[in-house]
Write an enzyme that holds these catalytic residues in place. Structure first.
Site, PDB file in Angstrom:
ATOM      1  N   ASN A 183       0.819  -1.161   0.016  1.00 56.44           N
ATOM      2  CA  ASN A 183       0.035  -0.029  -0.043  1.00 56.44           C
ATOM      3  C   ASN A 183       0.873   1.315   0.066  1.00 56.44           C
ATOM      4  OD1 ASN A 183      -1.837   1.967   0.478  1.00 56.44           O
ATOM      5  ND2 ASN A 183      -2.424   1.229   2.624  1.00 56.44           N
ATOM      6  N   LEU A 184       0.830   2.134  -0.957  1.00 54.32           N
ATOM      7  CA  LEU A 184       1.661   3.144  -1.187  1.00 54.32           C
ATOM      8  C   LEU A 184       1.115   4.466  -0.226  1.00 54.32           C
ATOM      9  CD1 LEU A 184       2.806   3.242  -4.859  1.00 54.32           C
ATOM     10  CD2 LEU A 184       3.677   2.073  -2.976  1.00 54.32           C
ATOM     11  N   LYS A 185      -0.411   4.155   0.138  1.00 57.25           N
ATOM     12  CA  LYS A 185      -0.806   5.326   0.975  1.00 57.25           C
ATOM     13  C   LYS A 185      -0.602   6.402   0.278  1.00 57.25           C
ATOM     14  CE  LYS A 185      -0.254   2.663   5.121  1.00 57.25           C
ATOM     15  NZ  LYS A 185       0.068   2.517   6.770  1.00 57.25           N
ATOM     16  N   HIS A 230      -9.665   0.905   5.761  1.00 55.34           N
ATOM     17  CA  HIS A 230      -8.262   0.641   6.117  1.00 55.34           C
ATOM     18  C   HIS A 230      -8.045   1.523   7.654  1.00 55.34           C
ATOM     19  CE1 HIS A 230      -3.967   1.738   6.534  1.00 55.34           C
ATOM     20  NE2 HIS A 230      -3.843   0.736   5.961  1.00 55.34           N
ATOM     21  N   GLU A 279      -4.629  -5.179  11.591  1.00 60.29           N
ATOM     22  CA  GLU A 279      -3.578  -4.179  11.811  1.00 60.29           C
ATOM     23  C   GLU A 279      -3.968  -3.487  13.023  1.00 60.29           C
ATOM     24  OE1 GLU A 279      -1.809  -2.909   7.748  1.00 60.29           O
ATOM     25  OE2 GLU A 279      -3.713  -1.763   8.018  1.00 60.29           O
ATOM     26  N   ILE A 322       1.048   0.283  12.988  1.00 65.39           N
ATOM     27  CA  ILE A 322       1.364   0.882  11.666  1.00 65.39           C
ATOM     28  C   ILE A 322       2.269   1.880  11.719  1.00 65.39           C
ATOM     29  CG2 ILE A 322       0.089   1.939  10.039  1.00 65.39           C
ATOM     30  CD1 ILE A 322      -2.405   0.629  10.821  1.00 65.39           C
ATOM     31  N   GLY A 335       4.127  -2.717  10.494  1.00 62.27           N
ATOM     32  CA  GLY A 335       5.552  -2.838  10.844  1.00 62.27           C
ATOM     33  C   GLY A 335       6.456  -4.077  10.018  1.00 62.27           C
ATOM     34  N   ALA A 350       3.325  -1.376   3.968  1.00 64.32           N
ATOM     35  CA  ALA A 350       3.405   0.209   3.329  1.00 64.32           C
ATOM     36  C   ALA A 350       4.929   0.750   3.465  1.00 64.32           C
ATOM     37  CB  ALA A 350       2.442   1.226   3.863  1.00 64.32           C
ATOM     38  N   SER A 351       5.434   1.198   4.567  1.00 65.14           N
ATOM     39  CA  SER A 351       6.257   1.853   4.835  1.00 65.14           C
ATOM     40  C   SER A 351       7.658   0.997   4.338  1.00 65.14           C
ATOM     41  CB  SER A 351       6.596   2.514   6.112  1.00 65.14           C
ATOM     42  OG  SER A 351       6.142   1.437   7.193  1.00 65.14           O
TER      43      SER A 351
HETATM   44  O1  LIG Z   1      -1.396  -0.635   4.532  1.00 65.38           O
HETATM   45  C1  LIG Z   1      -0.545  -0.991   5.338  1.00 65.38           C
HETATM   46  C2  LIG Z   1      -0.484  -0.886   6.671  1.00 65.38           C
HETATM   47  O2  LIG Z   1      -1.185   0.080   7.274  1.00 65.38           O
HETATM   48  C3  LIG Z   1       0.753  -1.181   7.262  1.00 65.38           C
HETATM   49  O3  LIG Z   1       1.636  -0.177   7.301  1.00 65.38           O
HETATM   50  P1  LIG Z   1       3.090  -0.157   7.640  1.00 65.38           P
HETATM   51  O4  LIG Z   1       3.802  -1.321   6.659  1.00 65.38           O
HETATM   52  O5  LIG Z   1       3.877   0.991   7.161  1.00 65.38           O
HETATM   53  O6  LIG Z   1       3.409  -0.582   9.041  1.00 65.38           O
END
Ligand SMILES: O=C[C@H](O)COP(=O)(O)O
Length: 214
Positions: A6-8, A85, A133, A138, A173, A194-195
């Site tokens: 997920n690139l948010k 989400h 999650e 997160i 994470g 994501a991150s």
């Molecule tokens: O959509 C992805 C999740 O919210 C996890 O985010 P993260 O991998 O940055 O902790």
């Protein structure tokens, strides 16, 4: 295991990540998808990577300014969508409506949830998968599979009790192949992250590490 990146709204290059994800998926045989901003869905899908929306609205065509129409993201190349989400929470009726809208547009669905109780409720709506999650993990440096393995096991049990056909993902994470392997050992069918990729100095190297855990 399915890895959904997920690139948010991170300031990464969605095409750089999409191209790397496509290449790593092809080389490893892993299923990897990228979920960019809605405005970037078409050009990300054009790279050939499996592409998901970050959200779809519960409504169909009509007078709904500002909505993200399921049919529109599908027409632009999305194959699935996240719903509810942690950073875009919906009312229960709207989660149900978004799942139905996605079904109409032939989009695969993952409904996100904070905890096992919400996982059970989400599974009752009949998505393809749910994702647990813990919000406090997160964006952090410690994987949910290490920090709170019980929540993953409990989420798998909660979904199974409601509908054994609903897959369970976990996220928060996750950034290494070891994290992915640990999540699989806890019963997860996929990873939402994501991150670990979107904020990595080298997204391709991050993806190559993730698939070592499959
Ligand atoms: O959509 C992805 C999740 O919210 C996890 O985010 P993260 O991998 O940055 O902790």
């Amino acid at each position: 295991m399915f890895i959904l990146v997920n690139l948010k709204a991170y300031p990464c290059d969605p095409i750089e990540v999409a191209t790397a994800a496509r290449d790593v998926a092809e080389a490893s045989g892993a299923r990897i998808a990228v979920s960019p901003q809605a405005a970037d869905i078409a050009r990300v899908a054009d790279t050939g990577v499996e592409t998901w929306a970050q959200h779809v609205s519960p409504n169909a065509h009509g007078s709904h300014t500002g909505s993200t129409l399921a049919e529109a993201v599908a027409d632009n190349g999305a194959e699935g969508t996240l719903i509810n989400h942690s950073e875009n929470r919906l009312k229960l009726a709207d989660i149900d409506g978004s799942v139905r809208a996605a079904e109409r547009a032939d989009l695969e669905t993952i409904v996100c949830a904070n905890n096992p109780a919400q996982v059970g409720a989400a599974a009752a709506l009949g998505p393809d998968a749910v994702a647990v999650e813990p919000p406090e993990l997160i964006g952090g440096d410690v994987s949910v599979s290490t920090a709170d393995p019980g929540i993953v096991e409990d989420a798998v049990a909660a979904a199974d009790a409601v509908d054994p056909d609903v897959d369970v993902f976990c996220g928060a994470g996750v950034s290494t192949g070891d994290d992915v392997a640990a999540a699989g050992d806890l019963g997860a069918s996929g990873i939402l992250l994501a991150s670990g990729v979107a904020k990595a100095d080298d997204p391709r190297a991050a993806l190559e590490d993730l698939v070592t855990g499959l």
